[in-house]
Design an enzyme around this catalytic site. Structure first.
Site, PDB file in Angstrom:
ATOM      1  N   SER A 409       0.804  -1.207   0.000  1.00 18.69           N
ATOM      2  CA  SER A 409       0.000   0.000   0.000  1.00 18.69           C
ATOM      3  C   SER A 409       0.850   1.275   0.000  1.00 18.69           C
ATOM      4  O   SER A 409       1.531   1.552  -0.976  1.00 18.69           O
ATOM      5  CB  SER A 409      -0.950  -0.041   1.206  1.00 18.69           C
ATOM      6  OG  SER A 409      -1.957   0.911   1.084  1.00 18.69           O
ATOM      7  N   LYS A 434      -0.775  -4.137  -3.406  1.00 16.62           N
ATOM      8  CA  LYS A 434      -2.089  -3.565  -3.099  1.00 16.62           C
ATOM      9  C   LYS A 434      -2.146  -2.162  -3.689  1.00 16.62           C
ATOM     10  O   LYS A 434      -1.540  -1.235  -3.173  1.00 16.62           O
ATOM     11  CB  LYS A 434      -2.338  -3.499  -1.596  1.00 16.62           C
ATOM     12  CG  LYS A 434      -3.716  -2.903  -1.263  1.00 16.62           C
ATOM     13  CD  LYS A 434      -3.973  -2.886   0.219  1.00 16.62           C
ATOM     14  CE  LYS A 434      -5.358  -2.310   0.500  1.00 16.62           C
ATOM     15  NZ  LYS A 434      -5.421  -0.855   0.260  1.00 16.62           N
TER      16      LYS A 434
END
Length: 520
Positions: A409, A434
């Site tokens: 992320s 992600k």
């Protein structure tokens, strides 16, 4: 991942920690709703600030030949939720005209159970937020109005809030996005624990493996009870206090692991060294403790180059993207600059993410000019560029960034920004992958809805989601050299840094950069 309470449109990582870091929150908090004892009510949601109010509708005439509950369901099926379609049209009209406040109106039958009735209103709020913000405007190729109708019918005969929340979760699961979910008020309070930085838990970062749903350990907080118990990265959680974790999401598992300091939690784990063998399953009792999380740790590593020259390498490890991450890193870099550090290693290994804004702020510590930091794509396919404005890096010294499978992320956003702008070389292993951004909105009953609202691409338009970032240079144990002298603030870190093959590979890459006489 470290569970952060985020502002809408900021990132939420797919992983969870059994101990929540220091946070401050700003939420769109709807006004309280009062439900009168009318059979049907309509909920008007002002979606700009999600202000809500109730207005009453007249009772429908009863049919003595069928039960009261059947009448309600029949009313829904025959036309009450046709009103939802009309409401959708109203919503669309209001969006097109800035002169109007965005709103929608939904009529729904009132449950006899007060706690279910509360969740009914939560259902409508969640449904409306998904309709307005979810990244996939087709809602996984289904009629989203019909999903509301179906879920309301299924919820009507229930008698507990837990069962009602499960119906909302089931509705959200049809979207096909594991990151879009609802957490109950109790879970949400746990989600926000630790505003003073003193956390109670075992110190595990856990994540639901996307393909299998199994709960795996991303990392342990150094010195935490979990680390002392011998739990390692990649271990799979099987049970918590005798309860199987099949189908349990990472936030629910984290909730089970958290608790008052001094209590014990029993965890059954499957060792990552031999996941195919039952003999690798073991049960451990872990005490819960207060755990202090600091997102930054640093050290100065003396390094002798190939020509015999002694230099200083600054090592900075960033464990999570909290609100203080950028300021803490800036202080660490400025202090090392004052000590004549000439090159840097930024360690993002096993950093599961956190606040996207924190990741962007950290990137600006290292970059100059008007560089693009990340690209976002909204539900309509529109791309936006997030760029710096007249940025000034604290240092232009050579930089290597360490990443691995636990870098996710916001870590991937930062690594991509530094790499694609030619500022850093990446060393390590391919990242988690992600590439979606979630918003978190607190709902009227104290629960929270987490929604995937956008997708991001690196500055060079590389897709990260389910792909990850492949580093420029791999590091393996075959590259490990003998220990060397180190000058570290934290003496307990000496042995781990001395024997870390990836740090040695990073130093070799820094030697190459410095021999060219230019920064990356």
């Amino acid at each position: 991942m470290v569970m952060e309470a985020l502002r809408p449109n900021l990132n939420l990582k797919p992983t969870h920690c059994t101990c929540t870091p220091t946070i401050s929150t700003e939420f769109l908090r709807p006004t309280s709703l009062s439900l009168r004892s009318h059979r049907f009510s309509s909920l008007i949601i002002r979606s700009k600030r999600w202000r809500s109010k109730l207005s009453c509708m007249s009772r429908h005439k009863s049919d003595p030949s069928i039960s009261e509950e059947q009448q309600l369901i029949k009313s829904i099926g025959k036309g009450l939720f046709g009103f939802a379609a009309a409401a959708a049209a109203l919503l669309s009209v209001c969006y097109d005209s800035p002169a109007f406040s965005e709103s929608l109106t939904v009529a729904f039958p009132v449950s006899r159970a007060q706690e279910v009735n509360t969740v009914q209103r939560t259902l409508v709020e969640a449904w409306g937020l998904i309709r307005e913000t979810f990244i996939d405007p087709t809602f996984n190729h289904q009629d989203w109005d019909s999903k509301l109708q179906q879920t309301m019918v299924e919820m009507l005969p229930l008698r507990s809030s837990d069962a009602a929340y499960n119906k909302i979760s089931a509705m959200l699961s049809t979207l096909g996005d594991p990151f879009t979910r609802i957490i109950s008020p109790k879970e949400y309070q746990s989600f926000r624990i630790g505003s003073d930085g003193n956390l109670q838990g075992v110190g595990l970062f856990i994540n639901a493996e996307p393909r299998t749903g199994h709960l795996v350990v991303l990392s342990c907080v150094d010195g935490s009870p979990a680390a002392r118990a011998g739990i390692h990265e990649g271990d799979e959680l099987i049970e918590i206090n005798g309860e199987r974790l099949d189908g349990v999401d990472s936030e629910a598992a984290a909730q089970k692991l958290r608790g008052r300091a001094g209590t014990i939690v029993t965890v059954k784990v499957h060792s990552s060294k031999d996941l195919g063998s039952d003999s690798s399953i073991r049960e451990v009792k872990i005490p819960r403790e207060y755990i202090k999380l600091s997102p930054i740790s640093s050290a100065i590593i003396p390094h002798r180059t190939a020509d015999g020259h002694l230099t200083k390498t600054g090592y900075v490890k960033l464990s999570a993207f909290s609100q203080t991450a950028a300021a803490d890193m800036e202080n660490a870099i400025q202090e090392m600059e004052s000590q004549d550090v000439r090159a840097y290693i930024l360690d993002l290994r096993n950093n599961p993410g956190g606040l996207v804004k924190a990741g962007l702020d950290v990137a600006q510590i290292w970059l100059d000019g008007d560089e693009t930091l990340v690209n976002t794509i909204d539900r309509d396919g529109n791309m936006s560029h997030i760029s710096m404005v007249n940025g000034h890096a604290i240092t232009n010294d050579p930089l290597v960034v360490l990443v691995n499978e636990g870098s996710a992320s916001a870590s991937e956003i930062l690594a991509g920004a530094l790499h694609d702008n030619g500022r850093a070389i990446l060393v390590g292993h391919k990242t988690f992958g992600k590439g979606k951004i979630q918003s978190v909105t607190e709902l009227h009953d104290g629960s929270a809805l987490i929604v995937t609202v956008a997708k991001y691409l690196s500055p060079a338009l590389h897709d990260i989601d389910q792909v990850g970032i492949t580093p420029d240079v791999q590091c393996t144990t075959d590259m490990l050299n003998s220990p060397k002298d180190s000058l570290l603030k934290d003496k307990s870190s000496i042995s781990s840094l001395e024997t870390d093959s990836c740090i040695m590979v990073a130093e070799h890459e820094l030697d190459i950069q410095q021999s060219k006489g230019t920064a990356t």
